[in-house]
Design a protein around this motif. Sequence first.
Motif, PDB file in Angstrom:
ATOM      1  N   ASP A 112      -6.858  -4.800  11.278  1.00  0.00           N
ATOM      2  CA  ASP A 112      -5.838  -5.777  11.658  1.00  0.00           C
ATOM      3  C   ASP A 112      -5.644  -5.809  13.170  1.00  0.00           C
ATOM      4  O   ASP A 112      -5.461  -6.886  13.750  1.00  0.00           O
ATOM      5  CB  ASP A 112      -4.515  -5.431  10.973  1.00  0.00           C
ATOM      6  CG  ASP A 112      -3.418  -6.425  11.309  1.00  0.00           C
ATOM      7  OD1 ASP A 112      -3.494  -7.556  10.807  1.00  0.00           O
ATOM      8  OD2 ASP A 112      -2.502  -6.066  12.072  1.00  0.00           O
TER       9      ASP A 112
ATOM     10  N   GLN B 232       0.823  -1.203   0.000  1.00  0.00           N
ATOM     11  CA  GLN B 232       0.000   0.000   0.000  1.00  0.00           C
ATOM     12  C   GLN B 232       0.861   1.260   0.000  1.00  0.00           C
ATOM     13  O   GLN B 232       0.532   2.257  -0.651  1.00  0.00           O
ATOM     14  CB  GLN B 232      -0.923   0.004   1.221  1.00  0.00           C
ATOM     15  CG  GLN B 232      -2.018  -1.046   1.190  1.00  0.00           C
ATOM     16  CD  GLN B 232      -3.040  -0.768   0.109  1.00  0.00           C
ATOM     17  OE1 GLN B 232      -3.428   0.370  -0.127  1.00  0.00           O
ATOM     18  NE2 GLN B 232      -3.486  -1.818  -0.566  1.00  0.00           N
TER      19      GLN B 232
ATOM     20  N   ARG C 282     -14.617  -3.926   9.320  1.00  0.00           N
ATOM     21  CA  ARG C 282     -14.167  -4.153   7.944  1.00  0.00           C
ATOM     22  C   ARG C 282     -15.205  -3.693   6.941  1.00  0.00           C
ATOM     23  O   ARG C 282     -14.890  -2.999   5.967  1.00  0.00           O
ATOM     24  CB  ARG C 282     -13.867  -5.638   7.751  1.00  0.00           C
ATOM     25  CG  ARG C 282     -13.341  -5.989   6.357  1.00  0.00           C
ATOM     26  CD  ARG C 282     -13.409  -7.479   6.139  1.00  0.00           C
ATOM     27  NE  ARG C 282     -14.790  -7.948   6.204  1.00  0.00           N
ATOM     28  CZ  ARG C 282     -15.137  -9.215   6.351  1.00  0.00           C
ATOM     29  NH1 ARG C 282     -14.208 -10.137   6.495  1.00  0.00           N
ATOM     30  NH2 ARG C 282     -16.411  -9.558   6.399  1.00  0.00           N
TER      31      ARG C 282
ATOM     32  N   LEU D 169      -6.991  -0.174   7.285  1.00  0.00           N
ATOM     33  CA  LEU D 169      -6.436  -1.531   7.310  1.00  0.00           C
ATOM     34  C   LEU D 169      -5.829  -1.844   8.673  1.00  0.00           C
ATOM     35  O   LEU D 169      -5.961  -2.967   9.183  1.00  0.00           O
ATOM     36  CB  LEU D 169      -5.368  -1.673   6.223  1.00  0.00           C
ATOM     37  CG  LEU D 169      -5.842  -1.604   4.771  1.00  0.00           C
ATOM     38  CD1 LEU D 169      -4.652  -1.607   3.834  1.00  0.00           C
ATOM     39  CD2 LEU D 169      -6.755  -2.784   4.460  1.00  0.00           C
TER      40      LEU D 169
ATOM     41  N   ILE E 116      -3.683   4.531   5.404  1.00  0.00           N
ATOM     42  CA  ILE E 116      -3.903   3.084   5.513  1.00  0.00           C
ATOM     43  C   ILE E 116      -4.418   2.738   6.912  1.00  0.00           C
ATOM     44  O   ILE E 116      -4.363   1.571   7.328  1.00  0.00           O
ATOM     45  CB  ILE E 116      -2.608   2.297   5.211  1.00  0.00           C
ATOM     46  CG1 ILE E 116      -1.475   2.740   6.139  1.00  0.00           C
ATOM     47  CG2 ILE E 116      -2.206   2.454   3.760  1.00  0.00           C
ATOM     48  CD1 ILE E 116      -0.205   1.936   5.957  1.00  0.00           C
TER      49      ILE E 116
ATOM     50  N   ASP F  13     -14.679  -0.518   4.560  1.00  0.00           N
ATOM     51  CA  ASP F  13     -14.649  -0.887   3.137  1.00  0.00           C
ATOM     52  C   ASP F  13     -15.978  -1.583   2.800  1.00  0.00           C
ATOM     53  O   ASP F  13     -16.071  -2.800   2.910  1.00  0.00           O
ATOM     54  CB  ASP F  13     -13.462  -1.801   2.863  1.00  0.00           C
ATOM     55  CG  ASP F  13     -13.357  -2.167   1.384  1.00  0.00           C
ATOM     56  OD1 ASP F  13     -14.037  -1.510   0.560  1.00  0.00           O
ATOM     57  OD2 ASP F  13     -12.597  -3.101   1.059  1.00  0.00           O
TER      58      ASP F  13
END
Length: 308
Positions: A227, A188, A296, A223, A220, A300
């Motif tokens: 995570d 990324q 998540r 993400l 980012i 997204d």
Amino acid sequence: MSVMQEDVIEASLDDDKVITQARRPLSRNRLVWLRLKGMPRFWVGASVLVFIVLWAFLGPLLYQWSPTQRDSYNMNLGPTMMHWFGTNAIGQDIYAQTLSGLQKSLVIGLIAGPAATIIAAVVGSTAGYLGGWVDKTIGWFVHLLLVIPAFFILVLLSPLYRGLSWVALTVFLAIFSWMIMAQVVRSQTRSLRNRDFVRAARYMGMPTGAILRRHIIPNIASLLIIDATLGVVAAIMSETSLSYFGFGVQKPEVSLGTLLADGTAAALTRPWLFVFPAMVLIALLFAISLIGDALRDAIDPTSGVNNG
């Protein structure tokens, strides 16, 4: 100017404010929150997790037995009003031990999961942004660590931390749980380092650390949040598995893994030794997984479509 004209002007100004506010674009954080609010699984997971956390840390204060205390008159006893989850072969209260193990699992997961994400963010963004020999060296090192699964690495290193406290286990879990996410962050960052806003910051003489902190990592962050959340689940499962096989938390300390190991042999004859710790572990992992899944999809929205 008449009073009626003044009222009309004020009303029009109020309408303009409403229209301006309506046209104002929502921030990303606000948009994610609005999506989360409409997801029942997020509220279910959050409610269960809050209950489990409060129960783990406040429950022992409202219970008469401690994890190490023994009741010599009620050994191998099933659930009763005196011992809610029963007792083991030496008279220790399973309810008190389950809460103690739950506390340890929560602390280990909430530390090791986000810590591994932080390591992945730093290592992956540095490699992807600098490129060249730095990227190749870090990439080679990450691939080397990925050759052997982290679980087996921790088993091999267990003699180093087995004699220490569970804090050492937490550190080792974080150290060997970041590699896959680092690869994602690295790729990324490669796509972000040639963006106009990153180039502008570089031409203005901004240090590399400031560019990574202000421009790369925030882009980012979605993400990393996902995570870190799912990393808590992975850390708890790793700790439980290691403790179950004798490579993690060591007695006299208690964890959900050690309780499951002790209760496995008696799962049919004395099921309370195994069932109650197993149910608590399943509820904890289920709640955190629901939150991670909702995060998540909120960050997204296309992920839910693709998975479906």
